[in-house]
Structure formats: structure tokens, C-alpha cells
Design a protein around this motif. Structure first.
Motif, short mmCIF file in Angstrom:
data_model
loop_
_atom_site.label_atom_id
_atom_site.label_comp_id
_atom_site.label_asym_id
_atom_site.label_seq_id
_atom_site.Cartn_x
_atom_site.Cartn_y
_atom_site.Cartn_z
N MET A 103 0.82 -1.20 0.00
CA MET A 103 0.00 0.00 0.00
C MET A 103 0.86 1.26 0.00
O MET A 103 0.61 2.21 -0.76
N MET A 104 1.89 1.27 0.85
CA MET A 104 2.78 2.42 0.91
C MET A 104 3.55 2.59 -0.41
O MET A 104 3.81 3.72 -0.85
N THR A 110 2.35 6.91 -6.80
CA THR A 110 1.43 7.96 -7.25
C THR A 110 2.08 9.34 -7.20
O THR A 110 1.69 10.24 -7.96
N GLN A 111 3.05 9.53 -6.30
CA GLN A 111 3.72 10.82 -6.21
C GLN A 111 4.71 11.03 -7.34
O GLN A 111 5.15 12.14 -7.59
N THR A 116 -0.77 14.65 -15.76
CA THR A 116 -1.37 14.30 -17.05
C THR A 116 -1.73 12.82 -17.15
O THR A 116 -2.57 12.44 -17.96
N VAL A 117 -1.10 11.97 -16.33
CA VAL A 117 -1.39 10.54 -16.37
C VAL A 117 -2.81 10.26 -15.90
O VAL A 117 -3.52 9.41 -16.46
N VAL A 118 -3.25 10.97 -14.87
CA VAL A 118 -4.59 10.73 -14.33
C VAL A 118 -5.62 11.69 -14.92
O VAL A 118 -6.81 11.62 -14.57
N LEU A 119 -5.19 12.56 -15.81
CA LEU A 119 -6.09 13.58 -16.35
C LEU A 119 -7.23 12.95 -17.15
O LEU A 119 -8.41 13.26 -16.93
N VAL A 147 -3.86 13.41 -1.07
CA VAL A 147 -4.08 12.45 0.01
C VAL A 147 -2.92 11.46 0.17
O VAL A 147 -2.44 11.26 1.29
N PRO A 148 -2.43 10.81 -0.89
CA PRO A 148 -1.31 9.88 -0.70
C PRO A 148 -0.07 10.54 -0.10
O PRO A 148 0.58 9.95 0.77
N PHE A 149 0.25 11.74 -0.53
CA PHE A 149 1.40 12.44 0.02
C PHE A 149 1.22 12.70 1.51
O PHE A 149 2.14 12.47 2.32
N SER A 150 0.05 13.16 1.90
CA SER A 150 -0.20 13.46 3.31
C SER A 150 -0.20 12.20 4.16
O SER A 150 0.28 12.21 5.30
#
Length: 272
Positions: A103-104, A110-111, A116-119, A147-150
């Protein structure tokens, strides 16, 4: 010798900071110059004719609506990020979750991906759910990346908080939720504020999500509306820099107010 080394390091630091801040200084002083002085040779490092016409022009041109849109998008995105990431990070730090390593890793990957990948996937989802041309689309899009960064950042902070604090709270009759709200959150408030500030800065500077999901210019934030400060037959640099100054002013204010939390210890003074 040590004193000389300190002087060298101090001077080097001042020079580096000056190099990084000079573009900001140049942007601000250009906003107060006349159009003729902007193109003057040699350039002036301080306005000879101090004027506010560029700011009045930008304000009368509708910068207020763009500013309001940025506040709504960035503020709501920050709230969404904190509401999702704070309890998630605490749960991942305190409970044994199967597959947490994977998960981590997914959060970390994702970071590394550009926006543009998720656009395109987000555009399809928002189009099917009727969220295009609303504030909700850019808010959710920026929160999706925040959210993932936080979670990654706050999980490390929560893992550093001694469990004895929660055990002591449970002895006093606090449940898990009450201990989290009354003991853990106050201790980790500096870290939460830092994550909130970073999420706000990211959402405030967003451009690609806003112009992709909102075709209505009335919903554009400052980063997208700044194009309207460019003249039809040429760039009016003083007006453009006035617009840019207004855009970065909230970021500078928030950074100044929260700078002490960037270096404040997470559990400093919590355990004696």
C-alpha cells in the motif's frame, strides 16, 4: 577558523536565498512600474515612478472572481485531504494492516506520476458523473494527488508518537477515538498544519485540472485567469506582474504564518 567558516557559510546562504528570491522581487517591483519604465535600458531595480494603476486595472478586470474561485478550490481540497489523510495515516501507523508495505509503495508511486497521467481517467469519470464545469471536479482531482502524500508524511509522524500517551489516556477512561482527538491530534497539530499548507499550495497552483474540467471561465482560478492579463496586441508586463503578485500573496502570507511549524518538533515536550 570556525568563525571564518561560519561567515563563509552565512554569506553563501544569503547569496543562495537572494538568487531564489530575486525573481519574486523583480515581479513585485515590475507591477509598480509604468509600461515605459519596464522596457527602459538599463533596467531600474526600483520603480522611478511608483504607480498603482496596474493593480487597479487588474482588479477592475475581474480578478476578484478568479481569486474567489482559487480560495474555494484550494480551501475545499485542503479540507478533503486532511479529513481523509489524518485518520488514514493514524490507522496505518497504529494498527497492523495486511499488505501495508504494498500500500505504501502504491502511494509512493502515485507521487512520481505527472498529473497528465490521471487527467484522462478523471475526465471520463467526472463526465459520466456530471461533475464537469463545477468546483467539485478540480477539488477532487487535486485532493486525489494530495491524500497519498499526506498519508505518507503523517504516518511517519504518528509512528514517532509514543504509544504510552494513548495508554495513559485509556487509564483515565478515554476510548481510542477520544484519545486520538484529545491527545494525539493536539500533539501532531504542527505536522497536520504542514500537510494542510502543502495541500493548499498544490491546489492553489493548479492549472491543468481547472482548465480541463471547467470550460466556463467563471469557474477558473487565478492560475488560469492570469492569461486574461495579457493584452491582445502585446504583453502588458506591469499588469501581468500585478496579477501574479496578487496570486502569490496568499501563499506568502500562509508560509510566513506557518514557518515556525515547519521546524517545530512533533512530540516536543509531550513526554517528560
Amino acid at each position: 577558523m570556525s568563525k571564518r567558516k561560519n561567515w563563509i557559510l552565512s554569506i553563501t546562504g544569503i547569496v543562495i536565498v537572494g538568487l531564489f528570491l530575486f525573481p519574486v522581487y523583480w515581479m513585485i517591483i515590475t507591477a509598480f512600474k509604468t509600461q515605459n519604465e519596464v522596457f527602459q535600458t538599463p533596467p531600474t531595480f526600483f520603480p522611478q515612478n511608483f504607480q498603482l494603476d496596474s493593480f487597479l486595472t487588474v482588479i477592475s478586470g475581474g480578478v476578484g472572481q478568479y481569486f474567489l474561485n482559487s480560495v474555494i478550490i484550494a480551501g475545499c481540497a485542503t479540507i478533503v485531504v486532511l479529513l481523509l489523510s489524518v485518520p488514514s495515516a493514524y490507522g496505518l501507523a497504529r494498527f497492523k494492516v495486511r499488505g501495508i508495505g504494498l500500500m505504501m509503495l502504491v502511494f509512493l508511486v502515485t507521487q512520481m506520476l505527472p498529473a497528465t497521467v490521471v487527467l484522462t481517467p478523471l475526465f471520463v469519470v467526472f463526465n459520466n458523473t456530471g461533475l464537469l464545469n463545477t468546483y467539485v471536479a478540480p477539488i477532487l482531482a487535486t485532493a486525489t494527488l494530495g491524500v497519498p502524500f499526506s498519508v505518507l508524511l503523517l504516518r511517519t509522524f504518528f509512528m514517532g508518537i509514543p504509544k504510552e500517551l494513548e495508554e495513559a489516556a485509556s487509564i483515565d477512561g478515554c476510548g481510542r477515538l477520544r484519545a486520538f482527538l484529545q491527545v494525539i491530534l493536539p500533539i501532531s497539530l504542527p505536522s497536520v498544519l504542514v500537510c494542510g499548507a502543502i495541500s493548499f499550495f498544490f491546489a492553489w497552483g493548479d492549472l491543468i485540472f481547472s482548465i480541463t474540467f471547467n470550460r466556463d471561465q467563471e469557474l477558473w482560478p487565478l492560475t488560469a485567469g492570469i492569461f486574461n492579463a495579457i493584452g491582445r496586441y502585446g504583453i502588458e508586463w506591469n499588469n501581468l506582474m500585478a496579477f501574479a503578485t496578487i496570486s502569490v500573496l496568499p501563499v506568502i502570507i500562509i508560509f510566513v504564518l506557518l514557518q515556525k511549524h515547519l521546524v517545530e518538533g512533533l512530540v516536543s515536550g509531550s513526554v517528560k
